[in-house]
Design a protein around this motif. Structure first.
Motif, PDB file in Angstrom:
ATOM      1  N   MET A 117     -21.938  38.644 -31.299  1.00 27.91           N
ATOM      2  CA  MET A 117     -20.969  39.728 -31.488  1.00 27.91           C
ATOM      3  C   MET A 117     -21.284  40.477 -32.780  1.00 27.91           C
ATOM      4  O   MET A 117     -21.262  41.704 -32.830  1.00 27.91           O
ATOM      5  N   GLY A 118     -21.565  39.715 -33.830  1.00 30.67           N
ATOM      6  CA  GLY A 118     -21.909  40.320 -35.108  1.00 30.67           C
ATOM      7  C   GLY A 118     -23.203  41.120 -35.012  1.00 30.67           C
ATOM      8  O   GLY A 118     -23.315  42.232 -35.526  1.00 30.67           O
ATOM      9  N   LEU A 119     -24.159  40.548 -34.310  1.00 32.95           N
ATOM     10  CA  LEU A 119     -25.465  41.199 -34.159  1.00 32.95           C
ATOM     11  C   LEU A 119     -25.336  42.501 -33.354  1.00 32.95           C
ATOM     12  O   LEU A 119     -25.900  43.540 -33.721  1.00 32.95           O
ATOM     13  N   ASP A 121     -22.756  44.295 -33.146  1.00 33.69           N
ATOM     14  CA  ASP A 121     -22.070  45.213 -34.039  1.00 33.69           C
ATOM     15  C   ASP A 121     -23.078  45.937 -34.929  1.00 33.69           C
ATOM     16  O   ASP A 121     -23.050  47.164 -35.063  1.00 33.69           O
ATOM     17  N   ARG A 122     -23.997  45.136 -35.506  1.00 29.94           N
ATOM     18  CA  ARG A 122     -25.000  45.708 -36.407  1.00 29.94           C
ATOM     19  C   ARG A 122     -25.919  46.677 -35.663  1.00 29.94           C
ATOM     20  O   ARG A 122     -26.330  47.697 -36.208  1.00 29.94           O
ATOM     21  N   ARG A 125     -24.119  49.859 -35.192  1.00 30.67           N
ATOM     22  CA  ARG A 125     -24.007  50.543 -36.492  1.00 30.67           C
ATOM     23  C   ARG A 125     -25.329  51.172 -36.926  1.00 30.67           C
ATOM     24  O   ARG A 125     -25.335  52.223 -37.564  1.00 30.67           O
ATOM     25  N   THR A 143     -18.093  52.817 -32.599  1.00 28.62           N
ATOM     26  CA  THR A 143     -18.959  51.686 -32.214  1.00 28.62           C
ATOM     27  C   THR A 143     -18.125  50.540 -31.663  1.00 28.62           C
ATOM     28  O   THR A 143     -16.962  50.372 -32.005  1.00 28.62           O
ATOM     29  N   ILE A 144     -18.754  49.760 -30.800  1.00 27.54           N
ATOM     30  CA  ILE A 144     -18.132  48.542 -30.273  1.00 27.54           C
ATOM     31  C   ILE A 144     -19.256  47.547 -30.009  1.00 27.54           C
ATOM     32  O   ILE A 144     -20.374  47.936 -29.665  1.00 27.54           O
ATOM     33  N   SER A 145     -18.949  46.262 -30.200  1.00 29.58           N
ATOM     34  CA  SER A 145     -19.955  45.246 -29.893  1.00 29.58           C
ATOM     35  C   SER A 145     -19.513  44.439 -28.684  1.00 29.58           C
ATOM     36  O   SER A 145     -18.375  44.000 -28.607  1.00 29.58           O
ATOM     37  N   TYR A 146     -20.428  44.281 -27.733  1.00 30.28           N
ATOM     38  CA  TYR A 146     -20.153  43.400 -26.604  1.00 30.28           C
ATOM     39  C   TYR A 146     -20.950  42.107 -26.700  1.00 30.28           C
ATOM     40  O   TYR A 146     -20.895  41.282 -25.793  1.00 30.28           O
TER      41      TYR A 146
END
Lengths: 172, 448
Positions: A117-119, A121-122, A125, A143-146
């Protein structure tokens, strides 16, 4: 005034002819004043024009926006190819200042889902920052992370993983 | 979903009241009970050989043989789940069930010591209509004495609850610590298609769907009073952190740009840490239980996720890639000092602080496989708990620190498993349609 009347009448004839030849869904307008019908038809033409343009925009959107950018395993750095694609997107976004997009960050299935999830996100970004540097307003780029939750390819092999490590763009 | 939950609540309240008719204490507890039979802090336990004969029918009613089998088997499974006992095979028993009694005076303890049983659990029951009366006794066979004796009255359908109650008494008396029989495990399952949160009893019984988001729901986390569950979901195409009351239809949503993930409640407080990226980078923030963002707990350009609090709430472990690859760090909140905990391997994530405070369970990558490891808070170890069995992720401690639940792909689809904290006795917790991930063990829950 009379000129307009005759023109309206002429259009009315043509239109009713058209209506009869193309479709029988609508009753021909009989006693309506010609001007109103003409306006209706003009509107219809405008609407068609709008739809055509919409379709064209859609195609442009699809070609520009639907192209994903890809990443290396456990990395969020933009590869040269990804930068190329982002430049195209920036060009399109500059030409369509009213469009906002959501940048989705995705990962392959390897790794734990919270770190992915963090990755993701990056990754989203990285794409966002690059577009901002090219002059696209940050407010237009959400932005959104899946993480690993929405693979483009559900298979469990290197090919699928390569496809799944991506940032995807969607119209907000 | 909510309304079903409420119905269950009122029904279970009734049952609780009913079970509270329990007639406590068959024999007074003697002062010599201080002996601890099981030291749960020992790294490797010797399992105590324990015999559980088929329960005796105390009324001469027909057709109860099935019940006595069911009750005694259920009690056996329940105590065996703790990992403290070695169940003696019933085939080897010397005692004649027809002549055997339930009280110390009527038991020939030599029959039990001869088959190696050090503990003996005797049960008897009768039921009239829907009313069930159960007597349960735990004996020390070598001392020939009663350790726990209880008599319960309840409804027939409460038998699980009654047996769990007695087992809790047994564990409390043998270990000096309350057991885990009133705990639950929340997890994510794709049973209905989308990822939803489910909650099952500690032993995997009775799984029920808790969320109905129709999208992706992840990272369930229990508040330390067991009343709230925090989790991430993707309703309306935005990642949000939800803080929801377990029984009542209320809660808060924190919806922010980026990701709102991995909530972790501070022990004893209505506050939690979570990884949020609305300010640009995933960092750990402190939030009130009402969803108000209080302050940043970490500040770095890297990815900071997955906080896990120490039992005293003074420190938390978390994952960060600040040193290049994901590793586990510990931050002391008051002193503001961050130290790196893991050095072996290039991918260490999912820290979970042990309830006794001395260990951290986590997931590490070695030779292309994810496995559960245990490391001392001082960095000692680490020891590998799972191996050669698919990928193993998301460790979560039982509140007494004796068991760890986790997800594993050892049978293909991801499912939830349980093991003793030293890695022994790995077994599947439950079988459900779809895949199960992200287990989260509840604290001890009141009113169960």
């Amino acid at each position: 005034m009379t000129n307009r009347f005759w023109r309206g009448l002429a259009i009315l004839f043509v239109i009713t002819g058209l209506v009869f030849t193309t479709s029988c869904a609508k009753r021909p307008v009989k006693s309506e004043p010609g001007v109103t019908t003409a306006e209706q038809e003009a509107q219809k033409a405008l609407e068609e024009q709008r739809l055509r343009e919409e379709r064209l925009r859609q195609v442009a959107r699809e070609s520009v926006l639907n192209q994903d950018i890809h990443f290396q395993f456990d990395k969020s750095r933009l590869l040269p190819n990804a930068k190329e694609i982002l430049r195209d997107k920036a060009k399109w976004l500059r030409a369509h200042p009213d469009v906002s997009v959501i940048i989705e960050g995705h990962c392959d299935e390897r790794g734990t889902n919270e770190y992915n999830m963090g990755l993701g996100d990056r990754r989203a970004r990285s794409a966002q920052s690059f577009l901002v540097d090219l002059g696209i307003g940050r407010a237009r780029l959400t932005t959104i992370s899946y993480g690993e939750e929405k693979p483009a390819d559900p298979r469990h092999n290197e090919r699928a993983w390569t496809k799944n490590r991506r940032a995807h763009f969607a119209i907000d | 979903m909510i309304s079903i939950g409420c119905k269950n609540l009122s029904r279970s309240h009734l049952s609780i009241i009913f079970v509270l008719f329990v007639t406590l204490v068959v024999y007074a507890n003697r002062p010599c009970q201080a002996r601890v039979y099981i030291d749960i802090n020992a790294p490797y336990l010797r399992k105590i050989p324990t015999a559980v004969p088929i329960f005796k029918e105390m009324a001469a009613e027909q057709g109860d043989a099935q019940l006595s089998q069911m009750f005694s088997n259920f009690l056996t499974e329940t105590i065996a789940f703790t990992g403290f006992f070695k169940i003696v095979d019933r085939e080897s028993f010397l005692e004649d069930p027809k002549e055997a009694g339930l009280t110390g005076r009527t038991i020939n303890f030599k029959n039990w010591t001869d088959v190696g049983a050090e503990l003996l659990i005797k049960g008897g029951f009768k039921h009239e209509g829907d009313v069930l009366k159960v007597e349960l006794r735990l004996f020390d066979t070598f001392g020939g004495r009663l350790i726990v004796g209880r008599r319960y009255t309840g409804r027939l359908k409460d038998h699980r609850r009654i047996i769990h109650r007695f087992c809790s008494e047994v564990i409390l008396r043998l270990t000096g610590h309350p057991g885990i029989f009133n705990t639950r495990i929340a997890f994510v399952s794709t049973t209905t298609g989308p990822k939803e949160i489910y909650i099952a009893d500690f032993d995997g019984h009775n799984p029920r769907q808790f969320t109905n988001t129709g999208t992706i729901t992840l990272f369930p986390a229990w508040s330390s009073d067991g009343r709230w569950l925090a989790y991430t979901d993707y309703k309306h195409k935005r990642s949000g952190l939800y803080i929801r009351h377990i029984k009542e239809k209320r809660g808060t949503a924190v919806k922010l740009e980026g990701s709102c993930i991995t909530p972790a409640w501070i022990p004893g407080k209505f506050a939690l840490a979570a990884s949020l990226s609305y300010q640009g980078n995933p960092m750990i923030y402190l939030l009130s239980g009402n969803g108000k963002i209080m302050r940043k707990l970490t500040r770095h350009w890297g990815i900071d996720v997955a906080p896990a609090w120490s039992p005293d709430g003074k420190e938390f472990a978390f994952v960060s890639d600040r040193s290049g690859s994901p590793q586990i760090f510990i931050k002391n909140v008051e002193e503001g000092i961050v130290r790196r905990l893991t050095y072996k391997g290039n991918y260490n994530t999912s820290p979970q602080w042990s309830p006794r405070g001395n260990h951290i369970a986590y997931v590490g990558l070695k030779n292309g496989h994810f496995d559960i490891y245990l490391i001392g808070v001082d960095g000692s170890g680490p020891i590998q708990l799972t191996r050669d069995a698919g990928n193993n992720e998301s460790p979560t401690w039982s509140p007494d620190g004796t068991l760890i639940a986790f997800s594993s792909t050892r049978e293909g689809p991801s499912r939830i498993y349980v093991m003793n904290a030293n890695g022994t006795d790995q077994r599947r917790l439950l079988l459900l349609e779809g895949e199960q991930t992200n287990p989260s063990w509840s604290p001890r829950l009141a009113g169960n």
